[in-house]
Motif scaffolding. Sequence first.
Motif, PDB file in Angstrom:
ATOM      1  N   TRP A   1      38.242  76.088  30.733  1.00 20.53           N
ATOM      2  CA  TRP A   1      38.309  74.735  31.274  1.00 20.53           C
ATOM      3  C   TRP A   1      37.784  73.717  30.261  1.00 20.53           C
ATOM      4  O   TRP A   1      38.404  72.676  30.038  1.00 20.53           O
ATOM      5  CB  TRP A   1      37.516  74.657  32.577  1.00 20.53           C
ATOM      6  CG  TRP A   1      37.443  73.273  33.142  1.00 20.53           C
ATOM      7  CD1 TRP A   1      38.435  72.595  33.779  1.00 20.53           C
ATOM      8  CD2 TRP A   1      36.317  72.405  33.096  1.00 20.53           C
ATOM      9  NE1 TRP A   1      38.002  71.361  34.133  1.00 20.53           N
ATOM     10  CE2 TRP A   1      36.692  71.212  33.725  1.00 20.53           C
ATOM     11  CE3 TRP A   1      35.028  72.522  32.587  1.00 20.53           C
ATOM     12  CZ2 TRP A   1      35.824  70.144  33.856  1.00 20.53           C
ATOM     13  CZ3 TRP A   1      34.176  71.451  32.736  1.00 20.53           C
ATOM     14  CH2 TRP A   1      34.568  70.280  33.355  1.00 20.53           C
ATOM     15  N   VAL A   2      36.651  74.016  29.626  1.00 20.64           N
ATOM     16  CA  VAL A   2      36.078  73.105  28.637  1.00 20.64           C
ATOM     17  C   VAL A   2      37.011  72.963  27.443  1.00 20.64           C
ATOM     18  O   VAL A   2      37.286  71.855  26.976  1.00 20.64           O
ATOM     19  CB  VAL A   2      34.670  73.591  28.192  1.00 20.64           C
ATOM     20  CG1 VAL A   2      34.177  72.821  26.990  1.00 20.64           C
ATOM     21  CG2 VAL A   2      33.680  73.462  29.344  1.00 20.64           C
TER      22      VAL A   2
ATOM     23  N   GLY B   1      40.228  73.457  27.348  1.00 15.10           N
ATOM     24  CA  GLY B   1      41.430  72.745  27.778  1.00 15.10           C
ATOM     25  C   GLY B   1      41.214  71.252  27.863  1.00 15.10           C
ATOM     26  O   GLY B   1      42.095  70.458  27.530  1.00 15.10           O
ATOM     27  N   SER B   2      40.032  70.838  28.293  1.00 13.01           N
ATOM     28  CA  SER B   2      39.781  69.398  28.391  1.00 13.01           C
ATOM     29  C   SER B   2      39.482  68.782  27.032  1.00 13.01           C
ATOM     30  O   SER B   2      39.775  67.619  26.793  1.00 13.01           O
ATOM     31  CB  SER B   2      38.641  69.121  29.375  1.00 13.01           C
ATOM     32  OG  SER B   2      37.442  69.694  28.907  1.00 13.01           O
ATOM     33  N   LEU B   3      38.914  69.550  26.111  1.00 17.08           N
ATOM     34  CA  LEU B   3      38.623  69.016  24.784  1.00 17.08           C
ATOM     35  C   LEU B   3      39.853  68.981  23.888  1.00 17.08           C
ATOM     36  O   LEU B   3      40.028  68.057  23.091  1.00 17.08           O
ATOM     37  CB  LEU B   3      37.544  69.872  24.092  1.00 17.08           C
ATOM     38  CG  LEU B   3      36.119  69.737  24.617  1.00 17.08           C
ATOM     39  CD1 LEU B   3      35.210  70.715  23.889  1.00 17.08           C
ATOM     40  CD2 LEU B   3      35.613  68.320  24.440  1.00 17.08           C
TER      41      LEU B   3
ATOM     42  N   THR C   1      43.300  69.029  24.617  1.00 11.83           N
ATOM     43  CA  THR C   1      44.553  68.829  25.332  1.00 11.83           C
ATOM     44  C   THR C   1      45.491  67.962  24.505  1.00 11.83           C
ATOM     45  O   THR C   1      45.060  67.126  23.729  1.00 11.83           O
ATOM     46  CB  THR C   1      44.311  68.198  26.719  1.00 11.83           C
ATOM     47  OG1 THR C   1      45.552  68.132  27.384  1.00 11.83           O
ATOM     48  CG2 THR C   1      43.735  66.799  26.608  1.00 11.83           C
TER      49      THR C   1
ATOM     50  N   GLY D   1      48.571  66.132  35.981  1.00 12.64           N
ATOM     51  CA  GLY D   1      47.566  65.280  36.601  1.00 12.64           C
ATOM     52  C   GLY D   1      48.075  63.909  36.988  1.00 12.64           C
ATOM     53  O   GLY D   1      47.303  63.019  37.295  1.00 12.64           O
TER      54      GLY D   1
END
Length: 175
Positions: A26-27, A29-31, A33, A39
């Motif tokens: 998750w981390v 993927g958010s950093l 992307t 979304g």
Amino acid sequence: MFDTMTLTKAGGALCGALLIFLLGNWVAGSLYTSGGGHGGEDHAATGYVLAVADGAHAEEEVVEAVPFADLLAAADPAKGAKAWSKCKACHKLEEGANGTGPSLFGVVGRAVGAIDGFKYSDALTGLGGDWTPENLNHWLENPKAYAPGNKMTFKGLKKETDRANLIAYLQTIGG
């Protein structure tokens, strides 16, 4: 032998490790992307918009469409064999061997709905004509739009070069 406390600890360690991996994913993927359309956000394009002071000086780029016959003439049957992998779940290339869909042995140039023993939809039997390369191109682009009401669930091949390669491959089978 193991007691229940040891098994509980091992299970907890396994669950904890999975949670750490999920959190790490998750981390990351958010950093890292690329802004790829999830979304509900509008990620139309990455780049800059350059303002032009006077629209009269802006030149429009003209993209000439390549005729399908030219694409087919330059098509690569070997690449078409790779594109065939999307078809082989329902179709067979052996003469007279129908699957969920009819046999595609000799399909290029064959009359539409011409395989004896295969139950075609009314949408296809009503088309008439032959499976020319041009007709196959339109069919493979979007079967539901080409013959509304047909039974084929395939959504189509969007790239015209993929369709040309596939048709070139099918021309080598049977015909």
